[in-house]
Scaffold this active site. Structure first.
Site, PDB file in Angstrom:
ATOM      1  N   GLN A  53       0.846  -1.195   0.000  1.00 30.55           N
ATOM      2  CA  GLN A  53       0.000   0.000   0.000  1.00 30.55           C
ATOM      3  C   GLN A  53       0.885   1.249   0.000  1.00 30.55           C
ATOM      4  O   GLN A  53       1.722   1.431   0.893  1.00 30.55           O
ATOM      5  CB  GLN A  53      -0.913   0.003   1.217  1.00 30.55           C
ATOM      6  CG  GLN A  53      -1.973   1.088   1.166  1.00 30.55           C
ATOM      7  CD  GLN A  53      -2.990   0.950   2.287  1.00 30.55           C
ATOM      8  OE1 GLN A  53      -3.087   1.829   3.127  1.00 30.55           O
ATOM      9  NE2 GLN A  53      -3.734  -0.147   2.292  1.00 30.55           N
ATOM     10  N   CYS A  83      -6.645   7.537   3.880  1.00 32.74           N
ATOM     11  CA  CYS A  83      -6.094   7.815   5.207  1.00 32.74           C
ATOM     12  C   CYS A  83      -6.269   9.290   5.557  1.00 32.74           C
ATOM     13  O   CYS A  83      -5.899  10.163   4.769  1.00 32.74           O
ATOM     14  CB  CYS A  83      -4.619   7.439   5.258  1.00 32.74           C
ATOM     15  SG  CYS A  83      -3.880   7.697   6.882  1.00 32.74           S
ATOM     16  N   LYS A 123      -7.639   2.355  -2.791  1.00 35.04           N
ATOM     17  CA  LYS A 123      -8.437   2.348  -1.566  1.00 35.04           C
ATOM     18  C   LYS A 123      -8.910   3.772  -1.317  1.00 35.04           C
ATOM     19  O   LYS A 123      -8.106   4.706  -1.353  1.00 35.04           O
ATOM     20  CB  LYS A 123      -7.621   1.851  -0.375  1.00 35.04           C
ATOM     21  CG  LYS A 123      -8.441   1.656   0.906  1.00 35.04           C
ATOM     22  CD  LYS A 123      -7.583   0.993   1.984  1.00 35.04           C
ATOM     23  CE  LYS A 123      -8.430   0.652   3.198  1.00 35.04           C
ATOM     24  NZ  LYS A 123      -8.893   1.851   3.938  1.00 35.04           N
TER      25      LYS A 123
END
Length: 318
Positions: A53, A83, A123
């Site tokens: 990631q 995030c 993501k």
């Protein structure tokens, strides 16, 4: 999962499930390029399938980091656009990229060029701050999908970059699984993986009826015993993994790392929650917390902690 799913954590989780895909903690593209790659993104072949990631917002850097990850043998390279931490915001990547889908598309294209045959995925969140979540999510996915990227892992919450801490962002914004399901219905050609608030395999099995996959985050880390049932319930294994067998399988990794100078606590911190809810769990955690951090702590500390659990189980059985 920054500072959580390091190589020791993944080595342990692989002892609990042979089939679930493991993800590294997010590593910035620039750190991968300029830092100690063995320390930051090194992994053991036993970890497969495993995804790297990446955090970044500069196409050239993301592309080079993806190339490095692919050359090292990762099965997937994932760009984190979800995030909400302060240090991620200061670097202009993570969840704030939800508002820059064209930039993300450029990063993904560069990553695809760098990664070659290795799958590149994204993501993301539903949106950030005052965004209309449906409009933001659909625009983001439609734009990024033009690159040919067809795997989206969606954390089914908005991220509030102003007013909430990273910890609060994991709990306070409401979950909206149905909106993510709308996305899957609108784009059946895409692989949509649901993330956020999935605490057990019962929930995971229910959601797998309308999604292509589910991602466990905090549940996998804080109560890792949930992983021991995955292979039997979702991948056709004959029986669940025995937790004591998993700990025994993890022991050689710890012994090898101890001989190389790694501190015991760097590894045992990832197994603290494995017996959550069982007799003796508190004594097990206390023993590791108080003793694994000591200078020169050896594998005997771990063995003693496991013995406390076995003794408690024997007392209950008696």
């Amino acid at each position: 999962m920054m500072d959580w799913t390091d190589r020791h954590c993944r080595a342990f989780h692989r002892c609990l499930t042979k089939h679930a895909r493991l993800y590294t903690e997010m590593v910035t593209a620039k750190a991968i390029i300029h830092g100690d790659q063995d320390r930051l993104i090194g992994f053991h072949s036993d970890e497969h399938p495993v995804a790297l990631q990446i955090g970044g917002s500069e196409p050239d850097a993301c592309g080079l980091a993806a190339k490095i990850g692919a050359q090292r043998g990762y099965d997937e390279i994932n760009l984190n656009c979800g995030c909400p931490s302060d240090r991620v915001q200061s670097g202009a990547f993570g969840a704030c990229l939800m508002r820059e889908p064209a930039r993300v598309a450029d990063c993904i294209s560069a990553m695809q060029d760098g990664a070659g045959e290795t799958t590149v995925t994204v993501k993301c969140r539903l949106g950030v701050d005052d965004d209309d979540p449906r409009a933001r999510l659909f625009e983001f996915v439609e734009t990024v999908a033009t690159t040919g990227c067809d795997v989206f892992i969606v954390h089914a919450r908005k991220a509030w970059l102003n007013g909430l801490s990273p910890k609060e962002n994991r709990d306070i914004p409401p979950l909206d699984y149905d909106l993510v399901a709308e996305l899957k219905a609108a784009r059946p050609d895409l692989t949509i993986v649901l993330n956020g608030g999935i605490a057990d395999l019962n929930t995971a099995e229910i959601e797998l009826e309308r999604f292509d996959g589910v991602m466990l985050g905090r549940a996998a880390y804080q109560t890792p015993a949930v992983l021991a049932d995955i292979d039997a319930r979702l991948f056709g294994a004959a029986t669940p993994v025995d937790i004591f067998d998993a700990l025994t399988a993890f022991r050689p990794h710890m012994e090898k790392e101890l001989s190389g100078g790694t501190g015991l606590h760097a590894m045992t911190r990832h197994v603290l929650g494995i017996f959550s809810g069982r007799p003796g769990a508190r004594a097990y955690r206390r023993h590791l917390s108080e003793n694994a951090t000591r200078q020169g702590a050896g594998i005997d500390v771990f063995d003693e902690a496991v013995s406390l659990i076995k003794d408690a189980a024997n007392r209950v059985a008696a």
